[in-house]
Scaffold this active site. Structure first.
Site, PDB file in Angstrom:
ATOM      1  CG  ASP A 131      -1.912   1.038   1.324  1.00 27.18           C
ATOM      2  OD1 ASP A 131      -1.698   2.091   0.695  1.00 27.18           O
ATOM      3  OD2 ASP A 131      -2.921   0.837   2.021  1.00 27.18           O
ATOM      4  CG  HIS A 132       3.096   4.189  -3.182  1.00 30.44           C
ATOM      5  ND1 HIS A 132       4.135   4.453  -2.324  1.00 30.44           N
ATOM      6  CD2 HIS A 132       3.484   4.688  -4.385  1.00 30.44           C
ATOM      7  CE1 HIS A 132       5.103   5.080  -2.965  1.00 30.44           C
ATOM      8  NE2 HIS A 132       4.729   5.240  -4.217  1.00 30.44           N
ATOM      9  NE  ARG A 133      -4.124   3.773   1.516  1.00 34.64           N
ATOM     10  CZ  ARG A 133      -5.246   3.284   2.039  1.00 34.64           C
ATOM     11  NH1 ARG A 133      -6.282   4.068   2.193  1.00 34.64           N
ATOM     12  NH2 ARG A 133      -5.336   2.022   2.375  1.00 34.64           N
TER      13      ARG A 133
END
Ligand code: CAO
Length: 453
Positions: A425-427
């Site tokens: 999850d690039h968040r």
């Protein structure tokens, strides 16, 4: 009086049915013929209605449970507010309520009024225990919640009347994603409609829509077609994966581990594990090394809370392992994997995979993973990009190891290489961290001593 609602006789030779959907929660008022749950047996899907009026005192099953004919599924308090006696009392106080049409019979404005009135009256009318239970649920479930393949109970915990649940079901709204505007976040019909409207307008309404509103063409114009109802596991997987794909900005990282030495070790030590009754496979070894990796890189063991803009770090290491079963993908969870030996992990993995395949796995054994390992290497393939299983933030994909020529010290040498992919999850995880995590894991496979630093 407490009335037990049991699974009735369904058909000849049918002794069990699976709970697909629970449509009421504790503290809900129900009337005669209100649907309490949707069920599915080998032969058919059907609805389980209440045969009394009252307040749901206890829900004794959860979605996904296999229930036997005669097993008690709900307890209904017929004397609590909303039940027979209370209705009598109410009717003396407010005779007009008796004359109101049911939610189904009523037109929209009446429905709305009834719902609003129900919401306002709830704390006075429900008995104390039911009100407390409801409050506890309300506190527990105050915001829109993400769907979780492992957590099929979310919608049933949302405070809402049976009529509102029915409406949500009919128009394909996942109640667990609707923020209730009533007391204790109780969801009203207006809330469901507003949510559905936002979905139709294409605005994000708290996450992924459950139903895909893509207009299908009429395939029967092209040839014969056959429609098949999705079973429970397929529905849960479809919702969870759709929700994850739409909400999690995925990045995929690829790497290869040189497992030549590890394979020798595995063959040498497999007898030791076999004596204990399990098989020493690459998945069990990966479980151990991944557990250490999750301790070393705690962000991969975390969850994202975007509502509060916080990252939730967990001190425990629970790892889900994707298991291919006849019914579809199931993800049993190995708890506290960091505290277990490779032999213990091998035994538990064997046991969990067996339970998942023989339908003996319990719902709580499929819940609470911080990270997932999906090994498709037993089947084949050179690489793949698994979808992050929310609320986890990363998943490891493992493909088939094979001997490859690797250029070492000026010459090509045959090495056993294991391809791995990391979806994250690039968040909350940056590309460099993703690359570091996977490289660390590859190095740990090559030389497990690195796990000790
Ligand atoms: N490379 C090469 N061979 C592999 C391998 C890999 N990555 N992984 C497993 N194998 C081999 C094993 O060594 C075993 O070989 P032998 O029979 O010769 O000993 C064989 O494949 C079968 O392994 P297994 O499946 O019995 O054991 P496992 O512990 O490796 O895997 C499990 C367990 C549950 C992960 C696996 O059975 C499974 O269900 N995999 C599918 C997972 C899945 O569906 N993922 C997709 C989810 S979507 O993201």
């Amino acid at each position: 009086m407490i009335k037990e609602i049991k699974l009735p006789e369904i058909a000849d030779n049918v002794t069990t049915a699976v709970v697909l959907d629970i449509l009421v929660s504790e503290g809900d008022k129900v009337g005669v013929d209100d649907v309490l749950a949707e069920m599915e047996s080998d032969k058919a899907s059907f609805e389980l209605p209440s045969d009394v009026e009252g307040v749901v005192k206890e829900v004794k099953v959860t979605e996904g449970n296999e229930v036997e004919v005669g097993q008690v599924m709900f307890l209904i308090d017929t004397e609590a507010a909303g039940g027979e006696k209370a209705e009598e009392k109410d009717s003396k106080k407010k005779p007009e309520k008796e004359e109101k049409p049911t939610a189904d019979e009523a037109g929209e404005p009446e429905d709305k009024k009834k719902d609003e009135q129900e919401s306002r009256e709830e704390p006075e009318k429900e008995d104390k225990a039911a009100a407390e239970a409801q409050e506890a649920k309300g506190d527990e479930k105050t915001e829109e919640q993400p769907p979780d393949a492992a957590d099929g109970k979310a919608a049933s915990h949302v405070p809402a009347s049976p009529a509102v649940r029915r409406l949500a079901r009919e128009i394909g709204v996942d109640l667990s994603r609707v923020k209730g505007s009533g007391p204790h976040q109780r969801v009203s019909e207006a809330d469901v409609k507003a949510f559905a409207k936002k979905q139709l307008q294409g605005k994000p309404a708290g996450g992924a829509p459950m139903a895909d509103d893509f207009e299908l063409p009429d395939f029967s114009k092209l040839g014969n077609v056959r429609r098949e109802k999705m079973d429970t596991i397929r529905k849960i997987t479809a919702r969870a994966m759709g929700g994850s794909w739409q909400n999690v900005p995925h990045v995929f990282q690829f790497d290869k581990a040189d497992v030549t030495e590890l394979e020798k070790f595995r063959k040498n030590y497999s007898k030791h594990v076999e004596k204990q009754g399990a098989k020493l496979t690459v998945t069990a070894i990966l479980l151990k090394l991944t557990a250490v990796a999750l301790k070393t890189f705690p962000r991969f063991n975390a969850s994202v809370d975007m509502k509060n803009e916080e990252i939730i770090y967990k001190d425990y290491v629970n790892i889900g392992v994707a298991v291919d079963t006849e019914r579809g993908l199931l993800v049993p969870v190995i708890r506290d994997a960091d505290k277990k030996t490779i032999t213990e992990l091998s035994l538990e993995l064997n046991e969990m995979a067996e339970k998942a395949r023989s339908k003996k796995i319990k719902p709580d054994e499929l819940q609470g993973a911080n990270f997932t390992i999906s090994n498709l290497g037993g089947i084949g393939g050179t690489n793949f990009t698994p979808i992050v299983n929310r609320p986890a933030v990363a998943i490891l994909g493992v493909s088939r190891s094979q001997v490859e020529p690797v250029f070492i010290d000026g010459e090509f040498k045959p090495r056993m290489m294991l391809p791995m992919s990391l979806s994250y999850d690039h968040r909350i995880i940056d590309g460099a961290d993703g690359a570091r995590f996977l490289r660390w894991l590859c190095e740990a496979m090559q030389n497990p001593l690195v796990t000790m630093f």
